[in-house]
Design a protein around this motif. Structure first.
Motif, short mmCIF file in Angstrom:
data_model
loop_
_atom_site.label_atom_id
_atom_site.label_comp_id
_atom_site.label_asym_id
_atom_site.label_seq_id
_atom_site.Cartn_x
_atom_site.Cartn_y
_atom_site.Cartn_z
N LYS A 70 45.32 17.50 -7.56
CA LYS A 70 45.89 18.83 -7.30
C LYS A 70 44.84 19.86 -6.90
CE LYS A 70 50.07 18.65 -10.11
NZ LYS A 70 50.71 19.08 -11.36
N HIS A 71 43.58 19.51 -7.13
CA HIS A 71 42.51 20.48 -6.83
C HIS A 71 41.88 20.30 -5.46
CE1 HIS A 71 43.05 20.77 -11.12
NE2 HIS A 71 42.46 21.93 -11.08
N SER A 72 42.39 19.34 -4.68
CA SER A 72 41.76 19.11 -3.37
C SER A 72 42.05 20.27 -2.42
CB SER A 72 42.23 17.79 -2.78
OG SER A 72 43.61 17.83 -2.58
N ALA A 73 43.10 21.04 -2.71
CA ALA A 73 43.41 22.20 -1.86
C ALA A 73 42.48 23.38 -2.15
CB ALA A 73 44.87 22.62 -2.07
N ASN A 74 41.81 23.33 -3.30
CA ASN A 74 40.91 24.44 -3.65
C ASN A 74 39.48 24.05 -3.28
OD1 ASN A 74 39.32 26.41 -4.76
ND2 ASN A 74 40.69 26.73 -6.50
N THR A 75 39.09 24.43 -2.06
CA THR A 75 37.80 23.97 -1.54
C THR A 75 36.65 24.92 -1.90
OG1 THR A 75 38.28 24.98 0.59
CG2 THR A 75 38.85 22.65 0.32
N THR A 76 36.88 25.83 -2.85
CA THR A 76 35.74 26.57 -3.42
C THR A 76 35.15 25.79 -4.58
OG1 THR A 76 37.07 27.79 -5.05
CG2 THR A 76 36.84 28.78 -2.86
N ILE A 77 35.85 24.74 -5.03
CA ILE A 77 35.37 23.94 -6.16
C ILE A 77 34.33 22.92 -5.68
CG2 ILE A 77 36.03 22.15 -7.84
CD1 ILE A 77 38.78 23.56 -8.04
N GLY A 78 33.22 22.86 -6.41
CA GLY A 78 32.19 21.87 -6.10
C GLY A 78 32.00 20.85 -7.20
N ALA A 79 32.54 21.17 -8.40
CA ALA A 79 32.27 20.30 -9.55
C ALA A 79 33.43 20.33 -10.54
CB ALA A 79 31.00 20.74 -10.26
N GLY A 95 31.92 15.32 -8.27
CA GLY A 95 31.42 16.26 -7.28
C GLY A 95 32.41 16.35 -6.14
N GLN A 96 32.81 17.55 -5.78
CA GLN A 96 33.80 17.76 -4.73
C GLN A 96 33.15 18.57 -3.59
OE1 GLN A 96 37.97 18.52 -5.98
NE2 GLN A 96 37.96 20.31 -4.67
N VAL A 97 33.48 18.23 -2.37
CA VAL A 97 32.88 18.91 -1.21
C VAL A 97 33.50 20.30 -1.05
CG1 VAL A 97 32.61 18.87 1.30
CG2 VAL A 97 32.28 16.77 -0.04
N ARG A 98 32.64 21.31 -1.05
CA ARG A 98 33.08 22.71 -0.90
C ARG A 98 33.10 23.10 0.57
NH1 ARG A 98 29.04 23.96 -4.60
NH2 ARG A 98 27.88 24.81 -2.85
N SER A 99 34.03 23.96 0.93
CA SER A 99 34.02 24.50 2.30
C SER A 99 33.26 25.82 2.30
CB SER A 99 35.44 24.67 2.83
OG SER A 99 36.20 25.48 1.98
N ASP A 100 31.98 25.73 2.02
CA ASP A 100 31.12 26.93 2.05
C ASP A 100 31.13 27.56 3.44
OD1 ASP A 100 30.48 26.58 -0.57
OD2 ASP A 100 28.45 25.83 -0.23
N VAL A 101 30.88 28.86 3.45
CA VAL A 101 30.79 29.58 4.72
C VAL A 101 29.35 30.04 4.94
CG1 VAL A 101 31.59 31.60 6.01
CG2 VAL A 101 33.19 30.34 4.55
N LEU A 102 28.82 29.74 6.12
CA LEU A 102 27.43 30.12 6.46
C LEU A 102 27.45 30.74 7.85
CD1 LEU A 102 24.42 29.82 5.45
CD2 LEU A 102 24.31 27.81 6.93
#
Lengths: 155, 78, 155, 78
Positions: free
Chosen positions: C34-43, A49-56
């Motif tokens: 390498k995916h930490s820069a892509n913060t639209t990823i949640g899983a 599980g990776q933290v997303r930078s969602d926009v609200l």
């Protein structure tokens, strides 16, 4: 250390699941490498599980701060783990969940199941992830770039 | 009967962790819930479940001396 | 390089899937990072195939030697990849499969899918693994400790 | 008509990769299979599928000049 860990997993030994802060990608690589000595394993399934930078409302999530009812959560993790071992012929399972601040793009959950065949590894991983999301008393506070926050809720 | 109230997540903004002294025995989770909602009316509009001694509970669940009663808003782990 | 890769995956760019020899655990860790820069990823969902030291008639598998109809296999990998992107709202997918000798305990298949939510990442990973096993012309020759061998068949 | 025969996996122990010159046109995969099985009888007892120019084929699939015909035993990747 490595062999000890592999031998003990058969007994479903329960280590603490919570770790302070994010789970490092390199840690996942190391965890995988520890299983090369166990040549009964044919398949690993991993969920992160990776933290997303969602926009609200124009605000962007910069981090999630995780808190938990730690004692109850660790009991739940153990229950979920044992149920998976009872249901699937797994070789190993390792669980890690973050507490405290985890920045956007960082990893907060690491579920790692291994078995002789892919079916048990994949199905167990999937089920454990679902149960963690639904049943473990953990709360994520999404911190926005303007220092405001909101409490997350799992679907 | 003395019990401990644990509070988590969003609910920590509404009421503090606390010890409660309860007069009436036998006591259930529902009694405690009613008492807390009377004291902290904002609780009434919140979604939460309760646990007793780390097990999910209902209003009928009985309480014993030194019980740990937890108020759990929707989970968001993972 | 890192950002380039992330930007291009949206176009379903197809890199070669085959790599010579085993896939190192540390490589998996680096791929995750390498995916930490892509913060639209949640899983993230990851599947790893590891070579088992199965025993057959008293002989123990020490390695699998992989060969493939490489051109057809790379086309199949691309087809499987594109079908997954069409079916699931994925952010990224990375596939690696070994050719040549992979020892017992080493990794020969690495399937890595990422999405906003867990459902698409997990379902796509699962489906891609099944399709690879069924549809890609790759053959594994199991080498025993006495230098004899047998040709593996996927179930 | 000239075609190339590619052989993989266990089948490499039965017949070599080779070029074939085929007299009769139009020709199908089935014709080639029959010819190879006549020449290498061990093939008859093997499970395998055939591909033409990297696409799975059946006995009816027609062949064209320079076709790449592959004999594929059961896959075991992953």
């Amino acid at each position: 250390m490595e062999n000890k860990e592999i031998n003990h997993t058969a007994n479903h030994r329960h280590k603490p699941v919570f770790v302070e802060g994010p789970i490092e990608p390199a840690f996942v690589g190391v965890a995988i490498g520890k299983h090369s000595a166990n040549t009964t394993i044919g398949a690993h399934s991993i969920f992160l599980g990776q933290v997303r930078s969602d926009v609200l409302d124009g605000r962007t999530v910069t981090a999630i701060e995780y808190s938990a009812y730690v004692d109850m959560a660790e009991e739940k993790f153990r229950e979920i783990r044992e149920a998976a071992f009872a249901k699937y012929p797994l070789t190993c399972m390792h669980l890690y969940h973050s507490l405290g601040r985890v920045g956007a793009g960082e990893i907060s959950l690491f579920v790692f199941t291994s078995g002789k065949h892919r079916r048990e590894a994949i199905d167990a991983c999937n089920e454990v992830v679902e149960r963690i999301k639904q049943e473990v008393p953990v709360w994520g506070k999404e911190i926005f770039d303007d220092e405001t926050y909101t409490w997350k809720e799992n679907k | 009967m003395k019990i401990t109230i644990l509070v988590f997540g969003k609910l920590t903004e509404i009421l503090p962790q606390q010890h409660l002294e309860l007069a009436d025995e036998p006591t259930t989770v529902g009694t405690v819930r009613a008492r807390l909602e009377a004291q902290f009316p904002a609780l009434k509009s919140m979604r939460y479940r309760m646990a007793v001694d780390k097990k999910m509970a209902t209003d009928d669940t009985p309480l014993t001396e030194n019980a740990e009663v937890a108020l759990l808003p929707p989970f968001s782990g993972g």
